[in-house]
Design a protein around this motif. Structure first.
Motif, PDB file in Angstrom:
ATOM      1  N   GLU A   1       0.838  -1.196   0.000  1.00 36.75           N
ATOM      2  CA  GLU A   1       0.000   0.000   0.000  1.00 36.75           C
ATOM      3  C   GLU A   1       0.877   1.251   0.000  1.00 36.75           C
ATOM      4  OE1 GLU A   1      -3.738  -1.330   2.731  1.00 36.75           O
ATOM      5  OE2 GLU A   1      -1.794  -1.193   3.729  1.00 36.75           O
ATOM      6  N   ILE A   2       0.336   2.341  -0.558  1.00 32.98           N
ATOM      7  CA  ILE A   2       1.022   3.620  -0.493  1.00 32.98           C
ATOM      8  C   ILE A   2       0.627   4.287   0.819  1.00 32.98           C
ATOM      9  CG2 ILE A   2       1.462   5.838  -1.595  1.00 32.98           C
ATOM     10  CD1 ILE A   2       2.399   3.377  -3.177  1.00 32.98           C
ATOM     11  N   LYS A   3       1.616   4.523   1.663  1.00 27.90           N
ATOM     12  CA  LYS A   3       1.400   5.168   2.952  1.00 27.90           C
ATOM     13  C   LYS A   3       2.327   6.361   3.069  1.00 27.90           C
ATOM     14  CE  LYS A   3      -0.178   1.075   5.486  1.00 27.90           C
ATOM     15  NZ  LYS A   3      -0.037   0.300   6.752  1.00 27.90           N
ATOM     16  N   ASN A   4       2.114   7.156   4.118  1.00 26.91           N
ATOM     17  CA  ASN A   4       3.005   8.287   4.351  1.00 26.91           C
ATOM     18  C   ASN A   4       3.809   8.045   5.624  1.00 26.91           C
ATOM     19  OD1 ASN A   4       3.709  11.242   5.399  1.00 26.91           O
ATOM     20  ND2 ASN A   4       3.386  11.316   3.183  1.00 26.91           N
ATOM     21  N   ALA A   5       5.110   8.253   5.525  1.00 24.07           N
ATOM     22  CA  ALA A   5       6.013   7.933   6.630  1.00 24.07           C
ATOM     23  C   ALA A   5       5.939   8.933   7.768  1.00 24.07           C
ATOM     24  CB  ALA A   5       7.451   7.838   6.115  1.00 24.07           C
ATOM     25  N   GLY A   6       5.453  10.134   7.496  1.00 25.82           N
ATOM     26  CA  GLY A   6       5.415  11.144   8.542  1.00 25.82           C
ATOM     27  C   GLY A   6       6.821  11.519   8.983  1.00 25.82           C
ATOM     28  N   ASP A   7       7.021  11.619  10.302  1.00 27.66           N
ATOM     29  CA  ASP A   7       8.322  12.043  10.829  1.00 27.66           C
ATOM     30  C   ASP A   7       9.335  10.902  10.908  1.00 27.66           C
ATOM     31  OD1 ASP A   7       7.387  14.642  11.174  1.00 27.66           O
ATOM     32  OD2 ASP A   7       6.673  14.246  13.210  1.00 27.66           O
ATOM     33  N   LEU A   8       8.896   9.669  10.708  1.00 31.91           N
ATOM     34  CA  LEU A   8       9.785   8.519  10.801  1.00 31.91           C
ATOM     35  C   LEU A   8      10.144   8.044   9.401  1.00 31.91           C
ATOM     36  CD1 LEU A   8      11.213   6.212  12.333  1.00 31.91           C
ATOM     37  CD2 LEU A   8       9.019   4.983  12.320  1.00 31.91           C
ATOM     38  N   PRO A   9      11.412   8.189   8.967  1.00 32.50           N
ATOM     39  CA  PRO A   9      11.779   7.790   7.603  1.00 32.50           C
ATOM     40  C   PRO A   9      11.554   6.300   7.366  1.00 32.50           C
ATOM     41  CG  PRO A   9      13.512   9.121   8.616  1.00 32.50           C
ATOM     42  CD  PRO A   9      12.548   8.770   9.703  1.00 32.50           C
ATOM     43  N   ASN A  10      11.207   5.975   6.131  1.00 31.99           N
ATOM     44  CA  ASN A  10      11.096   4.576   5.711  1.00 31.99           C
ATOM     45  C   ASN A  10      12.381   4.200   4.983  1.00 31.99           C
ATOM     46  OD1 ASN A  10       9.346   2.115   5.253  1.00 31.99           O
ATOM     47  ND2 ASN A  10       9.927   2.597   3.143  1.00 31.99           N
ATOM     48  N   TYR A  11      13.014   3.132   5.443  1.00 32.83           N
ATOM     49  CA  TYR A  11      14.270   2.665   4.858  1.00 32.83           C
ATOM     50  C   TYR A  11      14.084   1.289   4.228  1.00 32.83           C
ATOM     51  CZ  TYR A  11      16.822   6.330   7.410  1.00 32.83           C
ATOM     52  OH  TYR A  11      17.297   7.539   7.878  1.00 32.83           O
ATOM     53  N   THR A  12      15.061   0.911   3.415  1.00 30.20           N
ATOM     54  CA  THR A  12      15.103  -0.426   2.856  1.00 30.20           C
ATOM     55  C   THR A  12      16.538  -0.927   2.844  1.00 30.20           C
ATOM     56  OG1 THR A  12      14.382  -1.836   1.026  1.00 30.20           O
ATOM     57  CG2 THR A  12      15.395   0.266   0.432  1.00 30.20           C
ATOM     58  N   VAL A  13      16.715  -2.220   2.558  1.00 27.18           N
ATOM     59  CA  VAL A  13      17.994  -2.933   2.534  1.00 27.18           C
ATOM     60  C   VAL A  13      18.513  -3.115   3.958  1.00 27.18           C
ATOM     61  CG1 VAL A  13      20.304  -3.126   1.541  1.00 27.18           C
ATOM     62  CG2 VAL A  13      18.485  -2.045   0.222  1.00 27.18           C
ATOM     63  N   TYR A  14      17.854  -4.004   4.682  1.00 29.31           N
ATOM     64  CA  TYR A  14      18.250  -4.386   6.035  1.00 29.31           C
ATOM     65  C   TYR A  14      18.816  -5.810   5.998  1.00 29.31           C
ATOM     66  CZ  TYR A  14      15.651  -0.508   8.277  1.00 29.31           C
ATOM     67  OH  TYR A  14      15.187   0.714   8.707  1.00 29.31           O
ATOM     68  N   SER A  15      20.127  -5.929   6.005  1.00 32.58           N
ATOM     69  CA  SER A  15      20.796  -7.235   5.956  1.00 32.58           C
ATOM     70  C   SER A  15      21.109  -7.680   7.385  1.00 32.58           C
ATOM     71  CB  SER A  15      22.087  -7.128   5.147  1.00 32.58           C
ATOM     72  OG  SER A  15      22.793  -8.341   5.140  1.00 32.58           O
ATOM     73  N   MET A  16      20.083  -8.047   8.147  1.00 33.13           N
ATOM     74  CA  MET A  16      20.217  -8.042   9.601  1.00 33.13           C
ATOM     75  C   MET A  16      20.984  -9.213  10.190  1.00 33.13           C
ATOM     76  SD  MET A  16      16.636  -6.230  10.673  1.00 33.13           S
ATOM     77  CE  MET A  16      15.645  -6.989   9.399  1.00 33.13           C
ATOM     78  N   TRP A  17      21.011 -10.367   9.545  1.00 27.51           N
ATOM     79  CA  TRP A  17      21.836 -11.444  10.082  1.00 27.51           C
ATOM     80  C   TRP A  17      23.306 -11.037  10.097  1.00 27.51           C
ATOM     81  CZ3 TRP A  17      25.682 -14.752   8.029  1.00 27.51           C
ATOM     82  CH2 TRP A  17      26.022 -15.820   8.858  1.00 27.51           C
ATOM     83  N   ASP A  18      23.692 -10.213   9.148  1.00 26.90           N
ATOM     84  CA  ASP A  18      25.046  -9.671   9.120  1.00 26.90           C
ATOM     85  C   ASP A  18      25.180  -8.495  10.086  1.00 26.90           C
ATOM     86  OD1 ASP A  18      25.817 -11.309   6.725  1.00 26.90           O
ATOM     87  OD2 ASP A  18      24.303 -10.056   5.785  1.00 26.90           O
ATOM     88  N   THR A  19      24.253  -7.538   9.976  1.00 27.37           N
ATOM     89  CA  THR A  19      24.490  -6.212  10.537  1.00 27.37           C
ATOM     90  C   THR A  19      24.105  -6.056  12.002  1.00 27.37           C
ATOM     91  OG1 THR A  19      22.333  -5.458   9.699  1.00 27.37           O
ATOM     92  CG2 THR A  19      24.258  -5.120   8.275  1.00 27.37           C
ATOM     93  N   PHE A  20      23.397  -7.033  12.599  1.00 30.06           N
ATOM     94  CA  PHE A  20      23.076  -6.885  14.021  1.00 30.06           C
ATOM     95  C   PHE A  20      24.339  -6.919  14.868  1.00 30.06           C
ATOM     96  CE2 PHE A  20      23.156 -11.615  14.310  1.00 30.06           C
ATOM     97  CZ  PHE A  20      23.743 -11.808  15.550  1.00 30.06           C
TER      98      PHE A  20
END
Length: 770
Positions: free
Chosen positions: A357-376
């Motif tokens: 869905e198209i939503k609005n992020a408001g004051d909290l930015p929307n990010y992508t590319v979370y490689s979390m098994w690596d980056t945690f």
């Protein structure tokens, strides 16, 4: 006060070709300046580091956390194609297929490469060109290369959502552009176009849409592109059929869509501004008109260089060698490429699969590319220090992603749950931020992590069942019901060990939320790792459904060198012995006490540098069976601080930083992994590392620099290494704000936040010989 000792700006005359003047329509004026600031710190960043085996980075133009990564595509197939660029050591006649607008930095899977542009002439190939390494340059926010065929100079820069191209053609030649919407990296992996659309808005402007299916499913990238000269001829190959493109045609759709555009000869460069969006063409247009409303390549470049200089000023180092400074600031640069902003300038974004869905992020930015098994492990802990606002946003964005899609992602890519890698690493990132006191709604966090660590497919009626079972792992049901994940499931023992750590992280979130029942429930689950311990061999092992330890049919006895991805992820029992982040005290007891813990740790580093079983490209960077090229080993050297021989940590860390990080294309020993390998270096070179995300304390190591000053919101934190040199790798004394360190040579995150000094006194003599 903003720290600028290493990035003082000087104004010099820029030596780039074509800085002023270009063809333009009446509504667009070239405002390019012949001068721009130059920042010293940017000279320590080499985007070519990691572009060879096996780093998988790209050298093209990017802005900090920007949506656009405008980079050349030189490698279309195979292991080296993950970022679209691969330096195999060839120096001349290197193929380049064009310059596309989206790329991944340091992954083991290939995707993106959206919307490719290739300049050509009547005398050059419209499929690919070639270049020589001697004619290639890259710096933060800038890439250039002289193309061999037709002698075209290609220059690239970006704003966060706009790719800006400048192509200088030979005098008198017809200028042509291929705009390829069908282009994708590594088609042999199943990457394909689903739908492409293009429309001529006017003689200077095109807009369109690329929809594709690859690692990121059902991905949409919309674009709005303006040219500095009028298009004199536009032809399309639409599913192999050649047609003309004109304003009267409206929107043209095809699965395969390649445009060939012609422009009149001119001595001025042809400039191209392309805005992209994941929402719609109007969003792409808004992004272009807001961020880069006018012509002026150098103005955009100057803005992006300033953004990078500000970003890299988070840490100011002095001392060390030139190579170490290049390694350090390039690593810091790599940690700030992703996660990427994924919203239009007005805040509109496309929500998680399957809803989109198209939503609005408001004051909290929307990010992508979370490689979390690596980056945690290091990337996210590093951000809590140098980018606390971003670190907080990442966690709140992950919680929102769970609310948008139903589950916390493990490896999120353009709003898709790829299901890649193991465990539930996002809970580690969330717990770490909460235990460090960041502004997180702990009740929303607890709901997100509990929902995502409970196996119940019936909660997701809108999901494709096949994708859902892939994303919410079948392994989790075994972990909950049996206490162990049976062999036969992929990465069975690794899943179980990381689930146990994740369960402990959930219990910490519950503790902060005051939910004692949930805390106890997950603490009990966090002990499931004990099922995998084999006291006879002294290793964790995979287990069968009946509870017996798995042994391959061709083996008479257990072999810790054996690589089997149905047992362990990208490693073997040697590395996975040390993955109990939340319970090293009990691991020490299992092993046999402090002396045996030390003996086994030494055995790891002194083991044979070989493996049996499967041959995996991810297993690189051997010191014995320590493998720095892959994440499960990254904390292990710091475990020496738990022993009475902490100087061994200093020896091995010194070796790792000097051998496995070099200022060359092959200078990263494994995949960069979206900032993790670089974040490890940034933290370790400063002299400390967080062994267990979720426990807000840091273990000391071996500082490389005489001084490192971290900019804080309300002051500075300084790491000083007195009497430091390559020979003086041992710590004689260390204090935090004048006080001795805590147990196991640690200090608290609160010590950093408060400002002050971590002070090392170095020596060339091991403390046991003093």
């Amino acid at each position: 006060m903003l720290l600028k000792r290493n990035i003082m700006a000087m104004t010099i005359t820029a030596a780039l070709a074509g800085l002023t003047g270009c063809d333009s329509n009446d509504n667009e004026t070239n405002t390019g300046s012949s001068e721009r600031p130059v920042y010293e710190v940017l000279g320590y960043v080499d985007p070519f580091i990691g572009t060879g085996p096996d780093g998988h980075t790209f050298p093209g133009a990017a802005s900090p956390s920007g949506m656009v990564q405008l980079s050349p595509d030189t490698t279309m197939e195979g292991w080296g194609s993950a970022s679209g660029y691969f330096d195999d050591g060839t120096q001349e006649d290197i193929p380049v297929y064009g310059f596309s607008h989206t790329h991944l930095s340091g992954t083991g899977i290939t995707d993106l490469g959206d919307i490719l542009i290739l300049p050509f002439t009547d005398n050059s190939n419209d499929t690919y060109n070639t270049f020589d390494k001697a004619n290639e340059k890259a710096s933060p926010g800038y890439y250039s290369v002289k193309l061999n065929r037709s002698n075209i100079l290609a220059e690239l820069t970006v704003s966060p959502r706009v790719g800006y191209h400048r192509y200088t053609f030979p005098s008198g030649s017809e200028r042509k552009i291929k705009l390829d919407l069908e282009h994708t990296l590594n088609k042999s992996w199943g990457n394909e176009s689903l739908l492409n659309e293009i429309e001529m808005v006017d003689e200077y402007t095109l807009r369109g849409h690329r929809k594709s299916d690859a690692w990121s499913r059902d991905q949409s990238v919309y674009f709005y592109v303006k040219f500095s000269a009028p298009i004199t001829d536009a032809r399309l190959l639409a599913d192999g059929n050649e047609v003309l493109l004109s304003k009267e045609d409206g929107l043209i759709e095809a699965k395969g869509l390649v445009s060939y555009l012609s422009f009149a000869p001119s001595d001025q460069p042809l400039e191209i501004r392309m805005g992209i969006s994941s929402t719609d063409m109007e969003g792409a247009e808004l992004n272009l008109k807001t961020e880069v409303p006018d012509w002026g390549f150098n103005n955009v470049l100057a803005d992006t260089e300033k953004a990078w200089a500000d970003e890299l000023s988070a840490v100011d180092v002095s001392g060390g060698t030139e190579a170490e400074k290049i390694n350090f600031y390039t690593a810091l640069y790599h940690t700030q490429i992703s996660p990427m902003i994924s919203q239009d300038v007005d805040g509109d974004y496309r929500s998680m699969y399957p809803y989109k869905e198209i939503k609005n992020a408001g004051d909290l930015p929307n990010y992508t590319v979370y490689s979390m098994w690596d980056t945690f492990r290091a990337f996210h802990p590093l951000q809590t220090i140098i980018n606390p606002d971003k670190a907080e946003d990442y966690v709140n964005d992950l919680i929102r992603k769970q609310q948008d899609g139903g589950l916390l992602p493990k490896w999120e890519l353009y709003g898709h749950y790829t299901g890649t890698m193991i465990g539930y690493p996002s809970v580690s990132i969330i717990a770490d931020a909460i235990t460090k006191g960041f502004d997180i709604d702990v009740n929303a966090a607890l709901d997100a992590v509990v929902t995502s660590t409970t196996y119940d497919l019936s909660r997701f009626p809108d999901w494709d069942p096949d994708i859902l079972q892939f994303v919410q792992d079948l392994q989790m049901q075994d972990h909950i019901d049996n206490g162990w994940v049976r062999y036969g499931y992929w990465n069975s023992a690794s899943y179980g060990l990381e689930y146990s750590y994740g369960d402990w992280a959930v219990s910490e979130i519950a503790r902060v939320a005051g939910d004692t029942d949930r805390q106890e429930e997950y603490l009990k689950r966090s002990e499931h790792y004990l099922h995998y311990w084999d006291k006879e061999t002294g290793f964790f092992r995979a287990k069968n459904l009946d509870g017996t330890f798995y042994l391959p049919e061709d083996q008479e006895k257990f072999d810790p060198y054996y690589v089997d991805e149905f047992a362990f992820t990208e490693g073997n029992a040697w590395q996975w012995k040390w993955q109990i982040f939340h319970d090293f005290d009990h691991l020490e007891t299992l092993i046999g006490g402090p002396e045996q813990f030390k003996t086994d740790l030494r055995a790891l580093f002194e083991a044979e540098e070989s493996t049996s079983g499967e041959d995996l490209p991810d297993m690189t960077g051997f010191i014995g069976q320590y493998l720095h090229g892959n994440e499960p080993s990254h904390h292990i050297a710091y475990l020496w601080n738990r022993t009475d021989e902490p100087w061994m940590a200093q020896e091995y860390l010194d070796q790792i930083m000097r051998e496995f990080y070099q200022p060359t294309p092959e200078g990263l020993v494994g995949n960069e992994d979206v900032g993790q390998v670089s974040a490890w270096y940034v933290m370790s070179a400063m002299g400390f590392y967080q062994v267990t995300p979720g426990i807000p304390e840091y273990s000391i190591g071996r500082p490389l620099f005489d001084e490192a000053v971290i900019e804080l919101p309300d002051g500075e934190f300084t790491i000083t290494a007195v009497n430091n040199s390559p020979a003086n790798r041992y710590i004689k004394e260390v204090t935090i704000n004048g006080q001795p360190l805590g147990e196991n040579n640690t200090f608290r995150h609160s010590d950093i936040v408060a400002g002050g000094e971590l002070r090392f006194v170095m020596t060339n003599t091991r403390p046991d010989n003093l």
